[in-house]
Write a protein that holds these residues in place. Sequence first.
Motif, PDB file in Angstrom:
ATOM      1  N   GLN A 111      33.091 -90.787 -43.130  1.00  0.00           N
ATOM      2  CA  GLN A 111      32.553 -91.914 -43.906  1.00  0.00           C
ATOM      3  C   GLN A 111      32.900 -93.240 -43.244  1.00  0.00           C
ATOM      4  O   GLN A 111      32.079 -94.160 -43.199  1.00  0.00           O
ATOM      5  CB  GLN A 111      33.099 -91.867 -45.338  1.00  0.00           C
ATOM      6  N   ARG A 112      34.128 -93.329 -42.726  1.00  0.00           N
ATOM      7  CA  ARG A 112      34.572 -94.554 -42.037  1.00  0.00           C
ATOM      8  C   ARG A 112      33.691 -94.825 -40.819  1.00  0.00           C
ATOM      9  O   ARG A 112      33.234 -95.946 -40.604  1.00  0.00           O
ATOM     10  CB  ARG A 112      36.030 -94.372 -41.606  1.00  0.00           C
ATOM     11  N   ALA A 113      33.440 -93.781 -40.028  1.00  0.00           N
ATOM     12  CA  ALA A 113      32.622 -93.934 -38.819  1.00  0.00           C
ATOM     13  C   ALA A 113      31.212 -94.388 -39.181  1.00  0.00           C
ATOM     14  O   ALA A 113      30.655 -95.298 -38.546  1.00  0.00           O
ATOM     15  CB  ALA A 113      32.582 -92.618 -38.054  1.00  0.00           C
ATOM     16  N   ALA A 114      30.630 -93.764 -40.206  1.00  0.00           N
ATOM     17  CA  ALA A 114      29.262 -94.122 -40.618  1.00  0.00           C
ATOM     18  C   ALA A 114      29.210 -95.552 -41.157  1.00  0.00           C
ATOM     19  O   ALA A 114      28.282 -96.312 -40.843  1.00  0.00           O
ATOM     20  CB  ALA A 114      28.771 -93.134 -41.676  1.00  0.00           C
ATOM     21  N   ALA A 115      30.221 -95.930 -41.943  1.00  0.00           N
ATOM     22  CA  ALA A 115      30.264 -97.279 -42.510  1.00  0.00           C
ATOM     23  C   ALA A 115      30.432 -98.336 -41.418  1.00  0.00           C
ATOM     24  O   ALA A 115      29.800 -99.400 -41.446  1.00  0.00           O
ATOM     25  CB  ALA A 115      31.408 -97.384 -43.522  1.00  0.00           C
ATOM     26  N   MET A 116      31.274 -98.029 -40.431  1.00  0.00           N
ATOM     27  CA  MET A 116      31.481 -98.963 -39.316  1.00  0.00           C
ATOM     28  C   MET A 116      30.202 -99.107 -38.492  1.00  0.00           C
ATOM     29  O   MET A 116      29.856-100.198 -38.058  1.00  0.00           O
ATOM     30  CB  MET A 116      32.654 -98.499 -38.440  1.00  0.00           C
ATOM     31  N   GLN A 117      29.496 -97.988 -38.300  1.00  0.00           N
ATOM     32  CA  GLN A 117      28.244 -98.038 -37.545  1.00  0.00           C
ATOM     33  C   GLN A 117      27.216 -98.911 -38.262  1.00  0.00           C
ATOM     34  O   GLN A 117      26.526 -99.716 -37.642  1.00  0.00           O
ATOM     35  CB  GLN A 117      27.685 -96.623 -37.346  1.00  0.00           C
ATOM     36  N   ARG A 118      27.137 -98.767 -39.594  1.00  0.00           N
ATOM     37  CA  ARG A 118      26.194 -99.594 -40.374  1.00  0.00           C
ATOM     38  C   ARG A 118      26.563-101.068 -40.273  1.00  0.00           C
ATOM     39  O   ARG A 118      25.691-101.929 -40.146  1.00  0.00           O
ATOM     40  CB  ARG A 118      26.179 -99.136 -41.835  1.00  0.00           C
ATOM     41  N   ALA A 119      27.873-101.374 -40.316  1.00  0.00           N
ATOM     42  CA  ALA A 119      28.313-102.773 -40.194  1.00  0.00           C
ATOM     43  C   ALA A 119      27.963-103.326 -38.813  1.00  0.00           C
ATOM     44  O   ALA A 119      27.575-104.490 -38.676  1.00  0.00           O
ATOM     45  CB  ALA A 119      29.818-102.876 -40.446  1.00  0.00           C
ATOM     46  N   CYS A 120      28.092-102.490 -37.779  1.00  0.00           N
ATOM     47  CA  CYS A 120      27.733-102.895 -36.410  1.00  0.00           C
ATOM     48  C   CYS A 120      26.235-103.186 -36.310  1.00  0.00           C
ATOM     49  O   CYS A 120      25.823-104.156 -35.664  1.00  0.00           O
ATOM     50  CB  CYS A 120      28.100-101.801 -35.408  1.00  0.00           C
ATOM     51  N   ASP A 121      25.429-102.331 -36.943  1.00  0.00           N
ATOM     52  CA  ASP A 121      23.977-102.514 -36.892  1.00  0.00           C
ATOM     53  C   ASP A 121      23.552-103.783 -37.620  1.00  0.00           C
ATOM     54  O   ASP A 121      22.572-104.434 -37.252  1.00  0.00           O
ATOM     55  CB  ASP A 121      23.264-101.302 -37.525  1.00  0.00           C
ATOM     56  N   LEU A 122      24.313-104.128 -38.652  1.00  0.00           N
ATOM     57  CA  LEU A 122      24.015-105.302 -39.478  1.00  0.00           C
ATOM     58  C   LEU A 122      24.222-106.598 -38.704  1.00  0.00           C
ATOM     59  O   LEU A 122      23.419-107.525 -38.769  1.00  0.00           O
ATOM     60  CB  LEU A 122      24.937-105.279 -40.704  1.00  0.00           C
ATOM     61  N   THR A 123      25.312-106.658 -37.934  1.00  0.00           N
ATOM     62  CA  THR A 123      25.648-107.864 -37.162  1.00  0.00           C
ATOM     63  C   THR A 123      26.054-107.466 -35.750  1.00  0.00           C
ATOM     64  O   THR A 123      27.151-106.942 -35.555  1.00  0.00           O
ATOM     65  CB  THR A 123      26.836-108.619 -37.814  1.00  0.00           C
ATOM     66  N   PRO A 124      25.198-107.696 -34.761  1.00  0.00           N
ATOM     67  CA  PRO A 124      25.580-107.394 -33.374  1.00  0.00           C
ATOM     68  C   PRO A 124      26.884-108.130 -33.016  1.00  0.00           C
ATOM     69  O   PRO A 124      27.008-109.339 -33.272  1.00  0.00           O
ATOM     70  CB  PRO A 124      24.397-107.922 -32.556  1.00  0.00           C
ATOM     71  N   SER A 125      27.828-107.403 -32.462  1.00  0.00           N
ATOM     72  CA  SER A 125      29.145-107.992 -32.200  1.00  0.00           C
ATOM     73  C   SER A 125      29.845-107.169 -31.132  1.00  0.00           C
ATOM     74  O   SER A 125      29.349-106.136 -30.705  1.00  0.00           O
ATOM     75  CB  SER A 125      29.966-108.005 -33.502  1.00  0.00           C
ATOM     76  N   THR A 126      31.019-107.635 -30.708  1.00  0.00           N
ATOM     77  CA  THR A 126      31.670-106.976 -29.570  1.00  0.00           C
ATOM     78  C   THR A 126      33.181-107.223 -29.564  1.00  0.00           C
ATOM     79  O   THR A 126      33.716-107.900 -30.450  1.00  0.00           O
ATOM     80  CB  THR A 126      31.022-107.463 -28.249  1.00  0.00           C
ATOM     81  N   MET A 127      33.843-106.712 -28.527  1.00  0.00           N
ATOM     82  CA  MET A 127      35.284-106.890 -28.349  1.00  0.00           C
ATOM     83  C   MET A 127      35.583-107.109 -26.864  1.00  0.00           C
ATOM     84  O   MET A 127      34.783-106.722 -26.012  1.00  0.00           O
ATOM     85  CB  MET A 127      36.055-105.662 -28.856  1.00  0.00           C
ATOM     86  N   ALA A 128      36.736-107.710 -26.569  1.00  0.00           N
ATOM     87  CA  ALA A 128      37.162-107.899 -25.176  1.00  0.00           C
ATOM     88  C   ALA A 128      38.679-107.831 -25.094  1.00  0.00           C
ATOM     89  O   ALA A 128      39.379-108.272 -26.014  1.00  0.00           O
ATOM     90  CB  ALA A 128      36.672-109.249 -24.647  1.00  0.00           C
ATOM     91  N   ALA A 129      39.187-107.260 -24.012  1.00  0.00           N
ATOM     92  CA  ALA A 129      40.639-107.176 -23.792  1.00  0.00           C
ATOM     93  C   ALA A 129      41.103-108.414 -23.033  1.00  0.00           C
ATOM     94  O   ALA A 129      40.476-108.819 -22.053  1.00  0.00           O
ATOM     95  CB  ALA A 129      40.975-105.924 -23.005  1.00  0.00           C
ATOM     96  N   VAL A 130      42.175-109.004 -23.522  1.00  0.00           N
ATOM     97  CA  VAL A 130      42.742-110.202 -22.898  1.00  0.00           C
ATOM     98  C   VAL A 130      44.088-109.823 -22.283  1.00  0.00           C
ATOM     99  O   VAL A 130      44.984-109.320 -22.979  1.00  0.00           O
ATOM    100  CB  VAL A 130      42.944-111.325 -23.934  1.00  0.00           C
ATOM    101  N   LEU A 131      44.226-110.048 -20.980  1.00  0.00           N
ATOM    102  CA  LEU A 131      45.445-109.655 -20.278  1.00  0.00           C
ATOM    103  C   LEU A 131      46.228-110.877 -19.817  1.00  0.00           C
ATOM    104  O   LEU A 131      45.648-111.846 -19.310  1.00  0.00           O
ATOM    105  CB  LEU A 131      45.095-108.783 -19.068  1.00  0.00           C
ATOM    106  N   GLY A 132      47.545-110.815 -20.010  1.00  0.00           N
ATOM    107  CA  GLY A 132      48.427-111.817 -19.416  1.00  0.00           C
ATOM    108  C   GLY A 132      48.607-113.102 -20.194  1.00  0.00           C
ATOM    109  O   GLY A 132      48.928-114.137 -19.605  1.00  0.00           O
ATOM    110  N   LEU A 133      48.404-113.059 -21.513  1.00  0.00           N
ATOM    111  CA  LEU A 133      48.616-114.267 -22.329  1.00  0.00           C
ATOM    112  C   LEU A 133      49.388-113.840 -23.577  1.00  0.00           C
ATOM    113  O   LEU A 133      49.200-112.726 -24.076  1.00  0.00           O
ATOM    114  CB  LEU A 133      47.269-114.869 -22.719  1.00  0.00           C
TER     115      LEU A 133
END
Length: 291
Positions: A111-133
């Motif tokens: 259910q968590r995976a499906a809910a997260m997928q629906r939230a992703c489809d609702l608003t295109p968004s992303t993540m990035a790794a920040v190193l050294g700060l």
Amino acid sequence: MKAYVFPGQGSQFSGMGKDLYENNAQARALFDKANEILGFEITKVMFEGTEEELKQTNVTQPAIFLHSVILASTVADFAPEMVAGHSLGEFSALVAAGALSFDDALRLVAQRAAAMQRACDLTPSTMAAVLGLDDEKIEQICASVEGEVVVAANFNCPGQVVISGSHEGVRLAGEKLKEAGAKRVLPLPVGGAFHSPLMEPAREELAAAIENTQFTEPRCPIYQNVNAQAATDVATIKANLISQLTAPVRWTQSVKNMVADGATEFVECGPGKVLQGLVKKIAPEAVTAAV
């Protein structure tokens, strides 16, 4: 004291769990049960699927959960003195600690995976790794980005933090972070802004499912992502699990608190060796191992 830790999304690989299925009758029975609960043959995707197929959120999350929990079930005299899981891994940790049944946890993960997928489809968004700060600087810079959503989402280890938000928010924060001295800002191949306010629709959906699921008091403390504190109280565990989707994963703080409370050995239970590497950077004095 021995702590068992359970990985989250990103640790999957083709063939994961196949050896368990082929060589352990108890494991095979649990995998077959999982296929029935999920309504599709997740074992086929886990054992033979392409990297692309395994990356789909509705596959990845239950697959990693299954590999972790079934692996733990095969450990002789399994007796964790404390547990923790990174993001999705918190569900694996709760099963290992006896707070959730295998069946109920798998249903919640699906259910968590499906809910997260629906939230992703609702608003295109992303993540990035920040190193050294350092952590505080990253939080300050994210807060300074106006008109867009971007937050520090995963405090993985000193010098490694993942930010999460809208595409433009992550881009603007990335520029500012590089100017502030970040060694690298690496876009991550994920479907959305996990552990950010953009997951609010998923949090609301999952909250109802968690409230309607029976939890029991765990046999040992679980250090939860939201506040990095040890919990054994069922109401607290549920509330923290619900908050987890929109709050940051405080992994650095969790490991530090586990060490402060007596953990000397961390055993990673699940696919990959990501958490062993993070633990080594957070607490170099700790012994790390894998199941």
